[in-house]
Design a protein around this motif. Structure first.
Motif, mmCIF file in Angstrom:
data_model
loop_
_atom_site.group_PDB
_atom_site.id
_atom_site.type_symbol
_atom_site.label_atom_id
_atom_site.label_comp_id
_atom_site.label_asym_id
_atom_site.label_seq_id
_atom_site.Cartn_x
_atom_site.Cartn_y
_atom_site.Cartn_z
ATOM 1 N N MET B 80 0.668 -1.295 0.017
ATOM 2 C CA MET B 80 0.080 -0.081 0.023
ATOM 3 C C MET B 80 0.836 1.059 -0.095
ATOM 4 O O MET B 80 0.723 2.105 -0.872
ATOM 5 C CB MET B 80 -1.103 0.180 1.162
ATOM 6 C CG MET B 80 -1.940 1.166 1.173
ATOM 7 S SD MET B 80 -2.949 1.086 2.624
ATOM 8 C CE MET B 80 -4.167 -0.127 2.512
ATOM 9 N N PRO B 81 1.784 1.364 1.030
ATOM 10 C CA PRO B 81 2.820 2.666 0.994
ATOM 11 C C PRO B 81 3.477 2.652 -0.527
ATOM 12 O O PRO B 81 3.904 3.635 -0.889
ATOM 13 C CB PRO B 81 3.431 2.583 2.173
ATOM 14 C CG PRO B 81 2.886 1.533 2.944
ATOM 15 C CD PRO B 81 2.212 0.788 1.920
ATOM 16 N N MET B 82 3.740 1.465 -0.947
ATOM 17 C CA MET B 82 4.691 1.348 -1.948
ATOM 18 C C MET B 82 3.962 1.875 -3.029
ATOM 19 O O MET B 82 4.514 2.608 -4.126
ATOM 20 C CB MET B 82 5.152 -0.268 -2.275
ATOM 21 C CG MET B 82 6.391 -0.401 -3.098
ATOM 22 S SD MET B 82 7.769 0.175 -2.481
ATOM 23 C CE MET B 82 8.830 0.148 -3.828
ATOM 24 N N ARG B 83 2.757 1.689 -3.306
ATOM 25 C CA ARG B 83 2.120 2.230 -4.444
ATOM 26 C C ARG B 83 1.866 3.715 -4.323
ATOM 27 O O ARG B 83 2.160 4.378 -5.209
ATOM 28 C CB ARG B 83 0.393 1.798 -4.412
ATOM 29 C CG ARG B 83 0.496 0.311 -4.876
ATOM 30 C CD ARG B 83 -0.794 -0.215 -4.867
ATOM 31 N NE ARG B 83 -0.976 -1.513 -4.909
ATOM 32 C CZ ARG B 83 -0.955 -2.227 -6.294
ATOM 33 N NH1 ARG B 83 -0.985 -1.302 -7.423
ATOM 34 N NH2 ARG B 83 -0.833 -3.373 -6.391
ATOM 35 N N ASP B 84 1.895 4.530 -3.236
ATOM 36 C CA ASP B 84 1.957 5.904 -3.117
ATOM 37 C C ASP B 84 3.464 6.321 -3.461
ATOM 38 O O ASP B 84 3.468 7.342 -4.231
ATOM 39 C CB ASP B 84 1.631 6.132 -1.628
ATOM 40 C CG ASP B 84 0.221 6.256 -1.221
ATOM 41 O OD1 ASP B 84 -0.476 7.027 -2.071
ATOM 42 O OD2 ASP B 84 -0.127 5.820 -0.155
ATOM 43 N N THR B 89 2.464 10.025 -4.883
ATOM 44 C CA THR B 89 1.417 10.450 -3.926
ATOM 45 C C THR B 89 1.964 10.352 -2.349
ATOM 46 O O THR B 89 1.193 10.781 -1.291
ATOM 47 C CB THR B 89 0.076 9.851 -4.088
ATOM 48 O OG1 THR B 89 0.311 8.401 -4.178
ATOM 49 C CG2 THR B 89 -0.788 10.534 -5.377
ATOM 50 N N LEU B 90 3.106 9.722 -2.114
ATOM 51 C CA LEU B 90 3.653 9.600 -0.812
ATOM 52 C C LEU B 90 3.755 10.809 -0.179
ATOM 53 O O LEU B 90 3.545 10.981 1.032
ATOM 54 C CB LEU B 90 4.906 8.725 -0.636
ATOM 55 C CG LEU B 90 5.151 8.093 0.505
ATOM 56 C CD1 LEU B 90 4.259 7.469 1.183
ATOM 57 C CD2 LEU B 90 6.542 7.184 0.304
ATOM 58 N N LEU B 158 0.557 -3.824 7.943
ATOM 59 C CA LEU B 158 0.864 -2.533 7.928
ATOM 60 C C LEU B 158 2.120 -2.222 8.646
ATOM 61 O O LEU B 158 3.067 -1.214 7.841
ATOM 62 C CB LEU B 158 0.051 -1.823 8.865
ATOM 63 C CG LEU B 158 -1.396 -1.354 8.433
ATOM 64 C CD1 LEU B 158 -2.168 -0.259 9.121
ATOM 65 C CD2 LEU B 158 -1.238 -0.379 6.852
ATOM 66 N N ALA B 159 2.551 -3.012 9.593
ATOM 67 C CA ALA B 159 4.047 -2.736 10.132
ATOM 68 C C ALA B 159 5.012 -3.169 9.065
ATOM 69 O O ALA B 159 6.129 -2.337 8.714
ATOM 70 C CB ALA B 159 4.160 -3.578 11.358
ATOM 71 N N CYS B 160 4.731 -4.293 8.362
ATOM 72 C CA CYS B 160 5.636 -4.822 7.324
ATOM 73 C C CYS B 160 5.740 -3.692 6.431
ATOM 74 O O CYS B 160 6.854 -3.609 5.607
ATOM 75 C CB CYS B 160 5.323 -6.148 6.864
ATOM 76 S SG CYS B 160 5.582 -7.391 7.996
ATOM 77 N N ALA B 161 4.700 -3.300 5.919
ATOM 78 C CA ALA B 161 4.507 -2.217 4.663
ATOM 79 C C ALA B 161 5.377 -1.193 4.941
ATOM 80 O O ALA B 161 5.985 -0.744 4.011
ATOM 81 C CB ALA B 161 3.183 -2.097 4.288
ATOM 82 N N ALA B 162 5.192 -0.562 6.210
ATOM 83 C CA ALA B 162 5.945 0.581 6.362
ATOM 84 C C ALA B 162 7.532 0.288 6.373
ATOM 85 O O ALA B 162 8.212 1.091 6.056
ATOM 86 C CB ALA B 162 5.670 0.879 7.906
ATOM 87 N N LEU B 163 7.743 -0.950 6.965
ATOM 88 C CA LEU B 163 9.313 -1.178 6.996
ATOM 89 C C LEU B 163 9.696 -1.492 5.693
ATOM 90 O O LEU B 163 10.984 -1.156 5.425
ATOM 91 C CB LEU B 163 9.451 -2.469 7.933
ATOM 92 C CG LEU B 163 9.209 -2.354 9.417
ATOM 93 C CD1 LEU B 163 9.207 -3.656 10.028
ATOM 94 C CD2 LEU B 163 10.328 -1.466 10.030
ATOM 95 N N ALA B 164 9.044 -1.909 4.681
ATOM 96 C CA ALA B 164 9.572 -2.415 3.422
ATOM 97 C C ALA B 164 9.667 -1.167 2.512
ATOM 98 O O ALA B 164 10.294 -1.481 1.452
ATOM 99 C CB ALA B 164 8.704 -3.567 2.890
#
Lengths: 257, 260
Positions: B80-84, B89-90, B158-164
């Protein structure tokens, strides 16, 4: 080296380099996935024989290989489109079909090598021996698997180019083969009316040939079925690729195909 | 949180639903995403039968119905954050009025709903197909426990997404966590078989929730397992919160949010 072989090998080398750069997917499908499946299947037989371990390892190899094919070989053209190089591929001097087959071969080679290395390491760490009565024929079976993966990668790559939901299709295609091909789940555990589905999956026959070779009784009709299906996949893939190439040139949609 | 913030959070949920439906239109959900969930559950249940007979199949079915949520949580949320980042859009997420973690958390709503839909589909289809219809019926009242598992695994996702996001290894971490849960989460291999796996599994989502579900099925006390699952989920949620907060501060301070 002949021109054809040079194009094929260059395509394969390029794909291997692409896999090295995009190593994350390869690690998931060719390293993490076989480790987990091995732990599950071997965990069931803590004191299993070498024959049982070989059977499990072969099943895990083919299962992980199918996963690697739908995420690796099948994604070749999708990646070309995403990176804007599909136009150059289709309109280049070299025959694009050869380039695609070469890349599919590179994807299969990289996957088989990674999966086999992973399996060997896990078995060594667990101290589980394997027993292959006919190593020569087992190696022939692995070559057939490599060829079949190349043909499947070529065919699926063309199919996945026709939709922007390729990743979802890859994801959805994994489990029907896991379930029906008899790789880890014996075919006799699925309903009788579903069993014929395994007949059109070359990896099903490859499993039979490989386990037969490991037990000292190679299943020749099974090897014949692998070869026939591989030729069929490759022929269908090349024909489809030619059709897609013509369509996108006629419509001028090469980058949006 | 003010009324305006609540409105913004609501808009973020709405945006999350629209993004989700753009990524997974109904026809793709119906033809690939949900069938894949059901087939994966079926495969793991049959694998359970291969390794443990009828009882193994039942054990695996209960586990696989919980594991299936990871398709939408640990794996689904990982990019999800990776797409931003990819769509540029991040920086807007980092500098917006709404806290970035609230933006991310509210966007997970369709993923959570879809994860529960997948569980229901597995109970409806896989149970009867594998001779576990009675287990499906017995599991139906335990759907709230599956919902807890959805929440805790989403926190881990979400934690993994943020870390990745910084290293761009979202696929690896999201899928890696899912496979780790298969291996040591008590899904197919019962806790106690592998010592190191028990230690690792105890800090992963799903493991304790699954123990609660199995205990409830057996008519045993399950609240302690549920509390452990909630504790693990809270830990992952805190990790997500701290990671996103640190990343946001750093991106603002360095002014490198565009290249993050």
């Amino acid at each position: 080296m002949s021109a054809v072989a040079e194009v094929l090998w260059t395509g394969a080398r390029h794909q291997l380099q692409t896999m090295r750069v995009g190593w994350r997917v390869a690690v998931i499908v060719a390293a993490i996935q076989p480790v987990v499946f091995l732990l599950i299947t071997l965990g069931a037989w803590p004191d299993g024989s070498a024959a049982a371990t070989t059977r499990s390892a072969t099943g895990v190899l083919l299962t992980a290989f199918w996963g690697a094919t739908v995420w690796g070989g099948a994604a070749i053209l999708r990646r070309e489109r995403a990176e804007g190089t599909i136009g150059a591929l289709l309109t280049g001097v070299r025959d694009p079909r050869l380039v695609l087959v070469g890349k599919a071969f590179g994807a299969s080679l990289g996957s088989v090598a990674t999966i086999m290395t992973t399996i060997a390491l896990v078995l060594a760490l667990l101290g589980r021996p394997v027993a292959v009565a006919e190593p020569g024929w087992y190696a022939v079976g692995l070559l057939a698997v490599l060829a079949s993966g190349t043909a499947l990668g070529t065919l699926l790559s063309c199919l996945f180019l026709m939709t922007r939901h390729g990743p979802e299709l890859s994801s959805a295609l994994m489990y029907p083969v896991f379930l029906l091909a008899g790789l880890l789940i014996p075919v006799d555990m699925i309903p009788a009316w579903l069993r014929p589905a395994a007949w059109v999956v070359s990896l099903h026959w490859a499993q039979r040939f490989l386990t037969g070779s490991a037990q000292g009784a190679p299943d020749w009709p099974a090897l014949g079925a692998v070869v026939l299906l591989t030729v069929g996949y490759l022929g269908a893939g090349i024909a489809l690729f030619g059709r897609i190439g013509r369509l996108v040139r006629e419509r001028g949609t090469v980058d949006h195909s | 949180m003010t009324t305006a913030d609540l409105w913004r959070a609501g808009e973020s949920v709405r945006m999350g639903v629209r993004l989700y439906l753009a990524e997974y239109p109904p026809r793709i959900l119906a033809t690939t995403v949900w069938p894949r969930a059901v087939l994966q559950c079926l495969f793991l249940t049959l694998l359970g039968r291969v390794v443990g007979g009828a009882e193994g199949a039942r054990f695996a079915f209960v586990g696989a119905a919980a594991l299936i949520v990871t398709l939408r949580t640990t794996t689904g949320l990982s990019d999800m954050p990776m797409r931003d980042k990819l769509y540029g859009t991040l920086p807007r997420v980092h500098t917006g009025h709404l806290s970035p973690i609230v933006v991310l958390a509210t966007r997970t709503v369709p993923y959570l709903v879809d994860a529960l839909v997948a569980v229901v589909l597995c109970l409806l289809v896989v149970g009867p197909v594998t001779g576990n219809a009675a287990t499906s019926l017995a599991l139906a009242p335990l759907l709230p426990l599956y919902a807890v598992v959805v929440l805790t695994s989403a926190a881990a996702g979400l934690a993994c997404a943020a870390l990745a996001v910084r290293a761009g290894v979202d696929e690896l971490i999201g899928n890696g966590l899912s496979y780790l849960i298969i291996a040591v989460g008590g899904v197919l291999i019962p806790p106690g078989v592998l010592g190191w796996a028990d230690a690792l599994g105890s800090v992963l989502p799903i493991r304790h929730g699954l123990q609660a579900i199995r205990a409830a099925l057996a008519g045993e006390p399950w609240l302690a397992h549920l509390a452990a699952e909630l504790g693990v989920g809270l830990g992952w949620a805190l990790l997500a919160l701290v990671t996103v907060a640190r990343q946001t501060r750093r991106a603002r301070r360095r002014g490198d949010t565009d290249f993050y």
